[in-house]
Enzyme design. Structure first.
Site, mmCIF file in Angstrom:
data_model
loop_
_atom_site.group_PDB
_atom_site.id
_atom_site.type_symbol
_atom_site.label_atom_id
_atom_site.label_comp_id
_atom_site.label_asym_id
_atom_site.label_seq_id
_atom_site.Cartn_x
_atom_site.Cartn_y
_atom_site.Cartn_z
ATOM 1 N N CYS A 2 41.851 36.981 33.886
ATOM 2 C CA CYS A 2 41.582 36.100 32.769
ATOM 3 C C CYS A 2 42.153 36.693 31.491
ATOM 4 C CB CYS A 2 40.076 35.913 32.571
ATOM 5 S SG CYS A 2 39.249 35.249 34.019
ATOM 6 N N GLY A 28 45.824 33.113 32.862
ATOM 7 C CA GLY A 28 44.937 32.161 33.519
ATOM 8 C C GLY A 28 45.312 30.738 33.194
ATOM 9 N N ASN A 102 36.801 39.281 31.188
ATOM 10 C CA ASN A 102 37.968 39.518 32.058
ATOM 11 C C ASN A 102 37.628 40.700 32.957
ATOM 12 O OD1 ASN A 102 41.301 40.944 31.503
ATOM 13 N ND2 ASN A 102 40.498 39.842 33.251
#
Ligand code: 5GP
Ligand code: MG
Length: 458
Positions: A2, A28, A102
């Site tokens: 992410c 992402g 993340n």
């Protein structure tokens, strides 16, 4: 995987977060979201798809305030449902908490069970929600103590941006698996996964948040805390090989030059007798440049990428072989015809896209195809946030290099050595996690986790 961003101290915080997310889109593509706070109200907008699909002027306008956090989420095979889009936001009786995460926690199952036994009710299946419950449940009143208490219970990989009432928090786990940097713009502070997000908004890069460091920003006041015991560092080496953008500095060092050095090292280890060097674009571009520079073999472009097709193109009704690969990449026949080609690829995961690309090169008339891979064979799954398949799907975990060569349809296949890869890196070798290459995980992986991880992947 992410991308995360946080902004505090700017009247257009959500717009800056939006721009930051645009720069982090490669981290992402599945979903994106932004939460904003104006001192009174907290608002959020989230959706499935690219940042440019989810956000426009109309939805950004109401996201008022001097503070914002944003997230882009990578597509994984499981749990891609809208309730799992981040940032995750909760309002509770004393205020609000928003989180953008993340990485991957490895003890979520245990923490969640303990919290549920004490009465917590979960809304999503995200790791990150556990962090919110830990913060909300804390008996401490001081935000720094509260955050430290929560983070000390977490295991695994996390780079975080949190909005807890009027405080913006940035944190990296003590191993420092995932990147997170700090910048300044027009009196505002900005946190972002990669420095390319700071560049876009012309924010000044200050530094990487250190492994195990937590930063608290309230108005113009910034404080750093290191609540963890000293730990080994384990920066994800795959961020340098494939994941991050080449124009970024991550873990304090530039990605582009690292990829070029990987290519140089590949040329030192594996000289080939070829007419041209070419990358598999775009991820192989920089290692190919390094390979060409070091070997003296001219660099050519043999495949052109179509940048305009997303994931939503319509398949032709009559099946065209390799259509999905071919719509993205087309060969330049006049470059390839009759040539002995050294193809540089950043990594081989399943081997299936490489196989289709090699077929394309053959059809275009390449005489010999030698593939050079700028990292060692990927043999072990990642439990820290890279969406690598299970061992079964990682082609190198259960096939010899010769078998892989044959499967892809190459004249030869060579991988960079582990030592060579580490030598090309801008940090000392003991600073990295290399588990995907050698199966040596820097933290204990609870059995429960690896099992649920595998199930999620199916
Ligand atoms: P394969 O031939 O193994 O099917 O695909 C290799 C390609 O996948 C390489 O070009 C590499 O850049 C790309 N790749 C490597 N890691 C990842 C990842 O985590 N996600 C995606 N989507 N592609 C990856
Ligand atoms: Mg690639």
């Amino acid at each position: 995987m992410c991308g995360i961003v946080g902004v505090i101290g700017h009247k257009d915080a959500s717009k800056l977060a939006y721009l930051g997310l645009c720069a982090l889109q490669h981290r992402g593509e599945e979903s994106s979201g932004i939460v904003s706070y104006d001192g009174k109200n907290i608002r959020s907008h989230k959706g499935m798809g690219l940042v440019s699909d989810v956000f426009n002027e109309k939805v950004l306008r109401p996201l008022r305030g001097y503070m914002a956090a944003g997230h882009v989420r990578y597509s994984t095979t499981g749990s891609s449902v809208s309730k799992n889009i981040q940032p995750f936001l909760v309002n509770h009786k004393r205020g609000h908490i928003a989180i953008a995460h993340n990485g991957n926690l490895t003890n979520t199952a245990e923490l969640r069970q303990a919290l549920e036994e004490k009465g917590s009710i979960f809304q999503s299946t995200m790791d990150s929600e556990v962090i919110v419950h830990l913060l909300a449940k804390s008996g401490k009143t001081d935000i720094k103590e509260k955050a430290a208490e929560a983070f000390l219970q977490l295991k695994g990989a996390y780079s975080l941006v949190l909005m807890v009432d009027d405080v913006l928090i940035g944190a990296r786990d003590p191993y420092g698996f995932r990147p997170l940097c700090l910048g300044k713009f027009d009196g505002a502070y900005v946190l972002a996964s990669e420095s390319c997000a700071l560049d876009l908004i012309r924010a000044e890069y200050i530094r990487e948040i250190e492994p195990g460091e937590v930063v608290f920003i309230k108005k113009n006041n910034i404080e750093f805390l290191k609540p963890f015991a000293q730990s080994k560092h384990a920066a994800c080496i795959f961020e340098y090989i494939y994941f991050s953008r080449p124009d970024s500095n991550i873990f304090g060092q530039n990605v582009y030059f690292t990829r070029k050095r990987l290519g140089c090292q590949l040329a030192v280890e594996h000289p080939v007798d070829c007419d041209i060097v070419m990358p598999v674009p775009d991820s192989g571009n920089y290692a190919a440049m390094g390979y060409s520079e070091k070997s003296g073999i001219p660099l050519e472009t043999g495949l052109i990428r179509n940048h305009y097709v997303g994931r939503t193109f319509i398949q032709p009704s009559q099946e065209i072989r390799d259509f999905r690969v071919r719509i993205k990449l087309n060969a330049i026949k006049d470059v390839l015809k009759g040539k002995r080609v050294a193809v540089v690829e950043d990594s081989i995961v399943r081997g299936t896209t490489s196989r289709s690309r090699v077929r394309t090169l053959r059809e275009a008339g390449a005489k010999e195809i030698h593939m050079l891979v700028s990292c060692p064979p990927l043999i072990s799954p990642c439990y820290y946030g890279i969406d690598f398949p299970t061992k079964k799907e990682l082609i190198a975990s259960n096939h010899s290099i010769e078998r892989i060569r044959d499967f892809i349809g190459l004249d030869s296949l060579r991988y960079l050595s582990l030592e060579g890869m580490l030598k090309a890196m801008p940090l000392a070798s003991n600073e990295f996690c290399t588990a995907c290459f050698n199966g040596k995980y820097p933290t204990a992986i609870p059995k429960k986790f690896s099992k649920s991880h595998l199930e999620r992947r199916r």
